[in-house]
Structure formats: structure tokens, C-alpha cells
Design a protein around this motif. Sequence first.
Motif, PDB file in Angstrom:
ATOM      1  N   GLY A  43       0.802  -1.225   0.092  1.00  0.00           N
ATOM      2  CA  GLY A  43       0.060  -0.037   0.076  1.00  0.00           C
ATOM      3  C   GLY A  43       0.965   1.392   0.170  1.00  0.00           C
ATOM      4  O   GLY A  43       2.142   1.195  -0.199  1.00  0.00           O
ATOM      5  N   LEU A  44       0.212   2.518   0.091  1.00  0.00           N
ATOM      6  CA  LEU A  44       0.892   3.719   0.162  1.00  0.00           C
ATOM      7  C   LEU A  44       1.270   4.117   1.450  1.00  0.00           C
ATOM      8  O   LEU A  44       0.259   4.010   2.300  1.00  0.00           O
ATOM      9  CB  LEU A  44      -0.097   4.707  -0.599  1.00  0.00           C
ATOM     10  CG  LEU A  44      -0.063   4.797  -1.890  1.00  0.00           C
ATOM     11  CD1 LEU A  44      -0.576   3.436  -2.636  1.00  0.00           C
ATOM     12  CD2 LEU A  44      -0.663   6.026  -2.412  1.00  0.00           C
ATOM     13  N   THR A  45       2.345   4.745   1.751  1.00  0.00           N
ATOM     14  CA  THR A  45       2.858   5.360   2.844  1.00  0.00           C
ATOM     15  C   THR A  45       3.079   6.531   2.886  1.00  0.00           C
ATOM     16  O   THR A  45       3.502   7.209   1.990  1.00  0.00           O
ATOM     17  CB  THR A  45       4.051   4.628   3.623  1.00  0.00           C
ATOM     18  OG1 THR A  45       4.131   3.211   3.560  1.00  0.00           O
ATOM     19  CG2 THR A  45       4.606   5.376   4.820  1.00  0.00           C
ATOM     20  N   SER A  46       2.314   7.375   3.745  1.00  0.00           N
ATOM     21  CA  SER A  46       2.170   9.004   3.730  1.00  0.00           C
ATOM     22  C   SER A  46       3.637   9.377   4.126  1.00  0.00           C
ATOM     23  O   SER A  46       4.016   9.069   5.184  1.00  0.00           O
ATOM     24  CB  SER A  46       1.142   9.625   4.403  1.00  0.00           C
ATOM     25  OG  SER A  46       1.203  11.020   4.296  1.00  0.00           O
ATOM     26  N   THR A  98     -20.542  19.345  -4.181  1.00  0.00           N
ATOM     27  CA  THR A  98     -21.711  18.857  -3.527  1.00  0.00           C
ATOM     28  C   THR A  98     -21.260  17.380  -2.901  1.00  0.00           C
ATOM     29  O   THR A  98     -21.932  16.837  -2.387  1.00  0.00           O
ATOM     30  CB  THR A  98     -22.694  18.547  -4.433  1.00  0.00           C
ATOM     31  OG1 THR A  98     -22.234  17.625  -5.661  1.00  0.00           O
ATOM     32  CG2 THR A  98     -23.470  19.753  -5.309  1.00  0.00           C
ATOM     33  N   SER A  99     -20.101  17.041  -3.099  1.00  0.00           N
ATOM     34  CA  SER A  99     -19.579  15.575  -2.613  1.00  0.00           C
ATOM     35  C   SER A  99     -18.276  15.538  -1.931  1.00  0.00           C
ATOM     36  O   SER A  99     -17.894  14.915  -1.981  1.00  0.00           O
ATOM     37  CB  SER A  99     -19.882  14.927  -3.955  1.00  0.00           C
ATOM     38  OG  SER A  99     -19.010  15.367  -4.839  1.00  0.00           O
ATOM     39  N   GLY A 100     -17.837  16.562  -1.358  1.00  0.00           N
ATOM     40  CA  GLY A 100     -16.551  16.414  -0.613  1.00  0.00           C
ATOM     41  C   GLY A 100     -15.241  16.503  -1.361  1.00  0.00           C
ATOM     42  O   GLY A 100     -15.467  16.708  -2.793  1.00  0.00           O
ATOM     43  N   SER A 101     -14.183  16.245  -0.768  1.00  0.00           N
ATOM     44  CA  SER A 101     -12.916  16.198  -1.590  1.00  0.00           C
ATOM     45  C   SER A 101     -12.367  14.919  -2.195  1.00  0.00           C
ATOM     46  O   SER A 101     -13.027  13.891  -1.606  1.00  0.00           O
ATOM     47  CB  SER A 101     -11.892  16.784  -0.415  1.00  0.00           C
ATOM     48  OG  SER A 101     -11.578  15.873   0.400  1.00  0.00           O
ATOM     49  N   ARG A 102     -11.571  14.843  -2.787  1.00  0.00           N
ATOM     50  CA  ARG A 102     -10.966  13.857  -3.228  1.00  0.00           C
ATOM     51  C   ARG A 102      -9.637  13.967  -3.761  1.00  0.00           C
ATOM     52  O   ARG A 102      -9.015  14.892  -3.832  1.00  0.00           O
ATOM     53  CB  ARG A 102     -11.669  13.154  -4.689  1.00  0.00           C
ATOM     54  CG  ARG A 102     -11.708  14.346  -5.994  1.00  0.00           C
ATOM     55  CD  ARG A 102     -12.328  13.802  -7.161  1.00  0.00           C
ATOM     56  NE  ARG A 102     -13.534  13.417  -6.900  1.00  0.00           N
ATOM     57  CZ  ARG A 102     -14.341  12.829  -8.045  1.00  0.00           C
ATOM     58  NH1 ARG A 102     -13.706  12.620  -9.124  1.00  0.00           N
ATOM     59  NH2 ARG A 102     -15.505  12.644  -7.837  1.00  0.00           N
ATOM     60  N   LEU A 103      -8.603  13.096  -3.627  1.00  0.00           N
ATOM     61  CA  LEU A 103      -7.550  13.029  -4.095  1.00  0.00           C
ATOM     62  C   LEU A 103      -7.190  12.471  -5.582  1.00  0.00           C
ATOM     63  O   LEU A 103      -7.803  11.719  -5.855  1.00  0.00           O
ATOM     64  CB  LEU A 103      -6.448  11.913  -3.331  1.00  0.00           C
ATOM     65  CG  LEU A 103      -6.209  12.402  -1.949  1.00  0.00           C
ATOM     66  CD1 LEU A 103      -5.526  11.281  -0.982  1.00  0.00           C
ATOM     67  CD2 LEU A 103      -5.177  13.642  -1.972  1.00  0.00           C
TER      68      LEU A 103
ATOM     69  N   MET B  98     -11.717  17.275   4.160  1.00  0.00           N
ATOM     70  CA  MET B  98     -10.509  18.377   3.369  1.00  0.00           C
ATOM     71  C   MET B  98      -9.302  18.748   4.364  1.00  0.00           C
ATOM     72  O   MET B  98      -9.672  18.691   5.709  1.00  0.00           O
ATOM     73  CB  MET B  98     -11.324  19.463   2.882  1.00  0.00           C
ATOM     74  CG  MET B  98     -11.886  20.300   3.955  1.00  0.00           C
ATOM     75  SD  MET B  98     -12.879  21.694   3.179  1.00  0.00           S
ATOM     76  CE  MET B  98     -13.501  22.478   4.446  1.00  0.00           C
ATOM     77  N   ASN B  99      -8.279  19.083   3.915  1.00  0.00           N
ATOM     78  CA  ASN B  99      -7.378  19.408   4.692  1.00  0.00           C
ATOM     79  C   ASN B  99      -6.660  18.441   5.459  1.00  0.00           C
ATOM     80  O   ASN B  99      -6.052  18.733   6.533  1.00  0.00           O
ATOM     81  CB  ASN B  99      -7.650  20.795   5.163  1.00  0.00           C
ATOM     82  CG  ASN B  99      -7.800  21.926   4.450  1.00  0.00           C
ATOM     83  OD1 ASN B  99      -7.226  21.849   3.325  1.00  0.00           O
ATOM     84  ND2 ASN B  99      -8.347  23.031   4.900  1.00  0.00           N
ATOM     85  N   THR B 100      -6.720  17.140   5.454  1.00  0.00           N
ATOM     86  CA  THR B 100      -6.552  16.332   6.341  1.00  0.00           C
ATOM     87  C   THR B 100      -5.543  15.175   5.565  1.00  0.00           C
ATOM     88  O   THR B 100      -5.888  14.866   4.492  1.00  0.00           O
ATOM     89  CB  THR B 100      -7.427  15.559   7.172  1.00  0.00           C
ATOM     90  OG1 THR B 100      -8.393  14.987   6.455  1.00  0.00           O
ATOM     91  CG2 THR B 100      -7.963  16.841   7.907  1.00  0.00           C
ATOM     92  N   GLU B 101      -4.563  14.480   6.278  1.00  0.00           N
ATOM     93  CA  GLU B 101      -3.873  13.428   5.718  1.00  0.00           C
ATOM     94  C   GLU B 101      -4.622  12.110   5.520  1.00  0.00           C
ATOM     95  O   GLU B 101      -5.284  11.865   6.308  1.00  0.00           O
ATOM     96  CB  GLU B 101      -2.563  13.188   6.598  1.00  0.00           C
ATOM     97  CG  GLU B 101      -1.684  12.472   6.087  1.00  0.00           C
ATOM     98  CD  GLU B 101      -0.356  12.147   7.010  1.00  0.00           C
ATOM     99  OE1 GLU B 101      -0.727  12.780   8.153  1.00  0.00           O
ATOM    100  OE2 GLU B 101       0.463  11.620   6.508  1.00  0.00           O
ATOM    101  N   ALA B 102      -4.587  11.573   4.432  1.00  0.00           N
ATOM    102  CA  ALA B 102      -5.060  10.311   3.888  1.00  0.00           C
ATOM    103  C   ALA B 102      -3.983   9.080   4.262  1.00  0.00           C
ATOM    104  O   ALA B 102      -2.915   9.436   4.029  1.00  0.00           O
ATOM    105  CB  ALA B 102      -5.311  10.186   2.467  1.00  0.00           C
TER     106      ALA B 102
END
Lengths: 115, 113
Positions: A43-46, A98-103, B98-102
Motif C-alpha cells: 500500500g501507500l505510506t504517507s 456537492t460531494s466532498g474532497s478527493r485525491l 478536507m485538509n487532512t492526511e489520507a
Amino acid sequence: KQEVTQIPAALSVPEGENLVLNCSFTDSAIYNLQWFRQDPGKGLTSLLLIQSSQREQTSGRLNASLDKSSGRSTLYIAASQPGDSATYLCAVSRGEETSGSRLTFGEGTQLTVNP
Amino acid sequence: DGGITQSPKYLFRKEGQNVTLSCEQNLNHDAMYWYRQDPGQGLRLIYYSQIVNDFQKGDIAEGYSVSREKKESFPLTVTSAQKNPTAFYLCASSIIWMNTEAFFGQGTRLTVV
């Protein structure tokens, strides 16, 4: 539509070298930018999170910068080590009405550090 | 330990079958996400949920379904309508939308046999 590009796609360096990975995005209306590391099959590590109001973040040998107006970020790795070998991904977060944030992710830079 | 747990690690699906991928988090995060990763295409968003009992389609939702009955759980079902399901699936969560780490789980590799 937001597009994220990472250059180079692959990079091979000798151990000890300082290096820079690049990330660019087309829509500057972002909340934040995040750099991740991915090892093969994992997986991904921040690694680092930069808010849109910030210019840079540092963690150990890693330093990430953000220039929102030009749509660019760089990840600087100092004194690279073989254990740094992985794929590095950048992702930008933006809001939706209308639907929040996304990466939105770039395709990554595959880094190999040779002993 | 706090984190995101995906299971199984490897999953094999026969043609025409539905399969469900599990994602559980104990980070007390409100938002959860499902991404698909294919070679050369990066990660693409399938579905996301900002709160329990609510979820939104991402960029490639066709052939997938989700539920969010509990804050901790966000299972993904890959239906027989998904024509090319072989991929690496990643689940993620964040505190708020928003504005938070995933944070990401370790992934499930799905293969059609």
C-alpha cells in the motif's frame, strides 16, 4: 478536470546522491498536496502533507515544497540510501461543491538507489 | 495498533462472480475511499464516503458497489458487470473530508481466472 504529472517516470542514482522528484498539477484550487511512498505490491505510506497555505514541509531527509500558483511541487531527498528505492506518488486534494474532497494522483516516479 | 486493514491480500474471481473486498479502520476517521491501481495509470477513485450511510461515485464506479453501515467499515463489491476487474485495490481513510492526511491499507490484488 485536475491532472497530475510526475517527472521523471523513473530515476536511478548512486547511493549518497541528493535528488529531486517533480510533480505538477493543472488546477491550482487545491486544499493540500501529499507525497506517498509505495513499495512493490504494498500500500501507500504517507511521507509529507503540505497544506495549500504552506510553502514546504520537512521530515528527516525529505523536504517537499509547494508553489500553488504555478501548479508545482518538488520532493527533495537528501543523501539517498538503497532503502529509499520505491515508487513515489504525489496527490492533490481539491473540494467538490456537492460531494466532498478527493485525491487525484500522479503516475509516480520509480526510484532506484544503487549501493 | 491503529490503521487500515484490507482483506484478503490476494483474491481470485471466476468469470461472472461477484466478490467483496473488506476494508476496516480503527482510526476513528469519518471519510473512507476506494482506489484502483493499474500499471501505467496511477490510482483512480472508485467510490468514497464522507459519513456513515452516505457514499459518492468516483471516476470509475461502473461495475462496483459499496456500503457504509458502520464508521469503521467500507466494503467494496466487484460485480460481474465490471469487465476488467484484475487490478490492485487500495482502501484509504482520512479524519474529515478536507485538509487532512489520507492513510492507506496494504491493498488487495484481485485476479480473474
